[in-house]
Scaffold this active site. Structure first.
Site, PDB file in Angstrom:
ATOM      1  N   ALA A 116       0.844  -1.197   0.000  1.00 60.80           N
ATOM      2  CA  ALA A 116       0.000   0.000   0.000  1.00 60.80           C
ATOM      3  C   ALA A 116       0.880   1.247   0.000  1.00 60.80           C
ATOM      4  CB  ALA A 116      -0.915  -0.008   1.218  1.00 60.80           C
ATOM      5  N   MET A 117       0.346   2.319  -0.565  1.00 58.35           N
ATOM      6  CA  MET A 117       1.136   3.540  -0.730  1.00 58.35           C
ATOM      7  C   MET A 117       1.595   4.138   0.597  1.00 58.35           C
ATOM      8  SD  MET A 117      -1.771   6.308  -1.885  1.00 58.35           S
ATOM      9  CE  MET A 117      -2.667   5.234  -2.985  1.00 58.35           C
ATOM     10  N   ARG A 118       0.925   3.784   1.675  1.00 58.14           N
ATOM     11  CA  ARG A 118       1.340   4.338   2.970  1.00 58.14           C
ATOM     12  C   ARG A 118       2.626   3.681   3.467  1.00 58.14           C
ATOM     13  NH1 ARG A 118      -3.206   1.239   3.752  1.00 58.14           N
ATOM     14  NH2 ARG A 118      -3.009  -0.602   5.083  1.00 58.14           N
ATOM     15  N   TYR A 119       2.995   2.549   2.870  1.00 60.88           N
ATOM     16  CA  TYR A 119       4.206   1.849   3.302  1.00 60.88           C
ATOM     17  C   TYR A 119       5.414   2.140   2.412  1.00 60.88           C
ATOM     18  CZ  TYR A 119       0.862  -0.897   6.015  1.00 60.88           C
ATOM     19  OH  TYR A 119      -0.132  -1.288   6.874  1.00 60.88           O
ATOM     20  N   THR A 120       5.190   2.442   1.164  1.00 60.78           N
ATOM     21  CA  THR A 120       6.309   2.618   0.237  1.00 60.78           C
ATOM     22  C   THR A 120       6.754   4.075   0.161  1.00 60.78           C
ATOM     23  OG1 THR A 120       4.811   2.894  -1.648  1.00 60.78           O
ATOM     24  CG2 THR A 120       5.563   0.659  -1.158  1.00 60.78           C
TER      25      THR A 120
END
EC number: 5.6.2.2
Length: 812
Positions: A116-120
């Site tokens: 998910a974009m919150r992790y990358t």
């Protein structure tokens, strides 16, 4: 505000609205711009990252931060659409030259989804900055964003030829694009050559651009598809993975190190496992993935005794280890129109774009340098009259008066006087004054240089070349995708298909299939048989031939046409399968019926003749060479009289042979083949037999003059007889023949006759699809004038449809 209602046809509204939607998708979403090679969302992502300061040497930021920036300022669409585009630009297996550095899980070649974009996290690659270079120097047109609150670039300056460098793919409304990636070094060399010689042909450009260069490597088979793509904008290329054959302690194995572009490694492994179960010739024992950070590695363990070349070629045929890349180089041109471009047109569009960028940049730099030189000129004048300047300032009532007095005394402009008034006292030192003079002199040289550049287009093109060569020096690398010159994706069938014995059957409705001979089990005389082919009451087997997979099946139809089919192309399936329509292999006409199915090998046709017999007693003999260049639409084998049709056909190898012709009412005639002179392919033939009343020919069999074999005759009700051929003495052609079987009122009319030996086996297939395999020796030999015995036990609603001799492979 009063409500306004406009009355309009729904058809007109739908047409207008859909056209607007279509153009929005084409121009604003799916198709890249020919100048920078980017789709709008990609361009906005890179510009948004520039605005955030995410250069290659700066710290990463969360992908969610980037997506939010782009969505809120430039691209008010779904966040996942933006994130997916960002992820793709960071994937080294998707982009030949990735534009974004990703940190975290950005997916894999197995098509695993990214985190998910919150992790990358992400930042730009250094090469992406080359696409944005000089964007602050008025090099490209800036347009309002979606709400008019900000501006964004219509196109990026794009120092690198990104369209061909990274390729593009997209599906719009009614059109699509699929542009393969290329090697940057080759593109730079070709662009340089085109700048030097604008009249260069595509063929000349192809001396530099060898072909696509996929990030996953692989091998492009042949240059024909590449050339067509470069010449027309469309082309198809066969791409193979790279595999090596290794000998290990446990046996032979195939190791795949590169796969075709766009293929999922996990899907490929699954495909290999599936075909290993379903295709009997792919003898694979195990498949495992040994890929790691060092690279891709898929190991295929083969069964003992398996030929690795055979298995590898079959994997190319049945899996995505070999794919076809369909190129369609559709782009948006500078006038916002979708256009299919060839290689030279794309290069010309890029060069034209770079010309405009360099020209506008030079004009901007000239303007800025001129402004600065103008100021420095004033400061220099002031430095030469420092005391005067100080006196003027001290004696002036205010800044405005000081400015006017300076302009009048030093003969300078308002801008220069303003700069003098804003100058710090520290600038009045001797050292600073020297710096001013030096800087002014340098600016004068730069201005001269800029004007020199703008005075001649050749200078601009030289700058374009220089910048391209600098790009190549910094980012160029070796080609990853190899190109096979011969382009032969066909493999020798004899190397991959075992010449196994098969039974080819054709049904009344034209279904054809091949079945392994071993699938027909032996039974004793009088057995009820096993189901040989799935049929219906309206369809049943009419022809059967025992042959091999590397032979050709020759289909002779009622209208006198011959169709040749490679047996290895036939669906090789089980007894119960229906097969496929002949129309899948040849262009048989709807009103044609199959009357004979023969087998021949191409290399053995030199001394063979096709013997065709018609229902009305005509016969002809034609050399097989006349049929070598057969077409899928068939080739005419005989000219038929009105009301006549082909009933049987056979292959003759010698004039010493004789032919035995059987009729529906039990008559037989035998005469030498030599009595039939060879004729042309379209000849009508000669009379074979004098028929009585409504009698008709049902079959014809070719034998030697002295032959110790037997004539096996079968009737509709399953009665058969085996009679020595010596019982049928040769006669003259066109005679009435002799009686062969009696009691037809009880046994039904004759279905056909075959020549057999004691060692032969006979396959009898019934109308309802039952089959029985009978050793010929189980049928007691009898004289010519006999009634025969029961050979097949039939159900009440069934009758014999066809029969054939099972022959040894050496005899086929």
């Amino acid at each position: 505000m009063p409500e306004e209602i406009i009355s309009r046809s729904i058809n007109d509204e739908m047409i207008t609205s859909y056209m607007l939607y279509s153009m929005s998708v084409i121009v604003g979403r799916a198709i890249p711009d020919v100048r920078d090679g980017l789709k709008p969302v990609q361009r906005k992502i890179l510009f948004g990252m520039l605005e955030l300061g995410l250069r290659h040497n700066q710290s990463y930021k969360k992908s969610a931060r980037i997506v939010g920036e782009v969505m809120g300022k430039f691209h008010p669409h779904g966040d996942m659409a933006i994130y997916d585009a960002l992820v793709r630009m960071a994937q080294p297996f998707s982009m030949r030259y990735p534009l974004i550095q990703g940190q975290g899980n950005f997916g894999s070649i197995d098509r695993d989804p990214p985190a998910a974009m919150r992790y990358t996290e992400a930042r730009m690659q250094r090469l992406a900055e080359e696409l944005l270079a000089d964007i602050d120097k008025n090099t490209v047109k800036m347009i309002p964003n979606f709400d008019g609150s900000l501006i964004e670039p219509e196109v990026l300056p794009a120092k690198a030829p990104n369209l061909l460098m990274n390729g593009a793919s997209g599906i719009a409304v009614g059109m699509m694009t699929n542009i393969p990636p290329h090697n940057l070094s080759e593109l730079v060399e070709a662009l340089t050559a085109l700048i030097d010689n604008p009249d260069a042909t595509i063929e000349e450009l192809m001396e530099y651009v060898k072909g696509p260069d996929f990030p996953t490597g692989g091998i492009i088979m042949g240059r024909d598809g590449i050339k067509k793509m470069y010449e027309t904008g469309r082309g198809r290329m066969v791409v193979r993975g790279v595999a090596e054959i290794e000998e290990a302690k446990g046996g032979t194995r195939i190791v795949i190190s590169e796969i075709p572009y766009g293929v999922s490694k996990a899907d490929l492994i699954q495909q290999i496992a599936n075909v290993a179960q379903n295709v009997r010739d792919i003898q694979v024992r195990n498949v495992r993935d040994e890929s790691d950070k060092r690279g891709l590695r898929v190991v295929i363990e083969l069964k003992r005794g398996a030929d690795p070349n055979v298995v590898l070629n079959l994997l190319y045929k049945h899996t995505q280890l070999q794919t076809t890349f369909g190129a369609h180089m559709l782009v948006i041109d500078e006038k916002k129109r979708p256009k299919l471009m060839n290689l030279k047109e794309i290069f010309q569009a890029f060069i034209k774009h770079r010309y405009e960028v360099v020209k506008r940049r030079t004009e901007y730099e000239l303007e800025q340098a001129s402004k600065k030189a103008h100021i420095l000129e004033g400061l220099t004048k002031a430095s030469r009259a420092i005391d005067t300047v100080v006196d003027i300032i001290r004696n002036s009532k205010n800044i405005q008066e000081a400015s006017v007095n300076l302009q009048e005394t030093l003969e300078i402009t308002p801008e220069q006087s303003q700069a003098i008034l804003e100058m710090r006292l520290g600038k009045l030192t001797a050292l600073e004054i020297d710096k001013l003079v030096t800087e002014y002199a340098e600016l004068v040289e730069k201005i001269k240089e800029y004007r020199e550049i703008l005075s001649d287009d050749k200078n601009i093109y030289q700058i374009i070349k220089k910048e391209l060569q600098e790009l190549e020096a910094q980012y160029g690398d070796a080609r990853r995708t190899k190109i096979s010159i011969d382009g032969n994706t066909d493999f020798n069938v004899e190397d991959v298909i075992p010449d196994d014995e098969v039974v080819v059957t054709v049904t009344k409705k034209g279904y054809i299939k091949a079945t392994p001979l071993e699938d027909y089990r032996k039974q004793g005389r009088g057995g009820k048989g096993i189901r040989g082919v799935k049929t219906t009451d309206a369809d049943f087997v009419t022809n059967v031939v025992s042959t091999t997979r590397l032979s050709k099946t020759v289909v002779i139809t009622s209208k006198g046409k011959a169709y040749f089919i490679n047996n290895y192309e036939l669906e090789c399936t089980s007894r119960s399968s229906r097969g496929k329509l002949l129309a899948n292999y040849v262009k048989i006409e709807p009103d044609e019926t199959v009357q004979a199915v023969l087998s021949v090998k191409r290399e053995e046709v030199a001394n063979k003749h096709l013997i065709i017999t018609t229902r009305k007693g005509k016969i002809k003999r034609t050399p097989f060479e006349a049929f070598i260049n057969s077409r899928t639409s068939g080739i005419k084998a005989i000219t038929l009289n009105e009301g006549d049709s082909v009933v049987d056909a056979g292959i003759s190898t010698s004039e010493e042979e004789t032919i035995i012709i059987s009729t529906r009412k039990g008559m037989v005639i035998r005469f030498p083949i030599s009595q039939i002179r060879p004729m042309g392919r379209t000849a009508a033939g000669v009379k074979a037999m004098a028929l009585r009343g409504d009698d008709e020919v049902v079959s014809a069999t070719i034998v030697l003059p002295v032959d110790e074999r037997y004539l096996f005759t079968a009737t509709e009700r399953g009665v058969g007889k085996r009679t020595p051929l010596s019982e049928y003495r040769p006669q003259h052609r066109a005679g009435m023949g002799v009686k062969n079987i009696y009691g037809l009122e009880r046994t039904g009319y004759v279905v056909g006759s075959l020549v057999v030996t004691n060692e032969d086996e006979i396959i009898v297939i019934t109308k309802n699809g039952m089959s029985i395999r009978i050793p010929a020796a189980d049928i007691r030999p009898t004289g010519r004038v006999t009634k025969g015995v029961k050979v097949v036990e039939l159900r009440d609603d069934d009758t014999v449809a066809s029969l054939a001799v099972v022959v040894d492979q050496a005899e086929v």
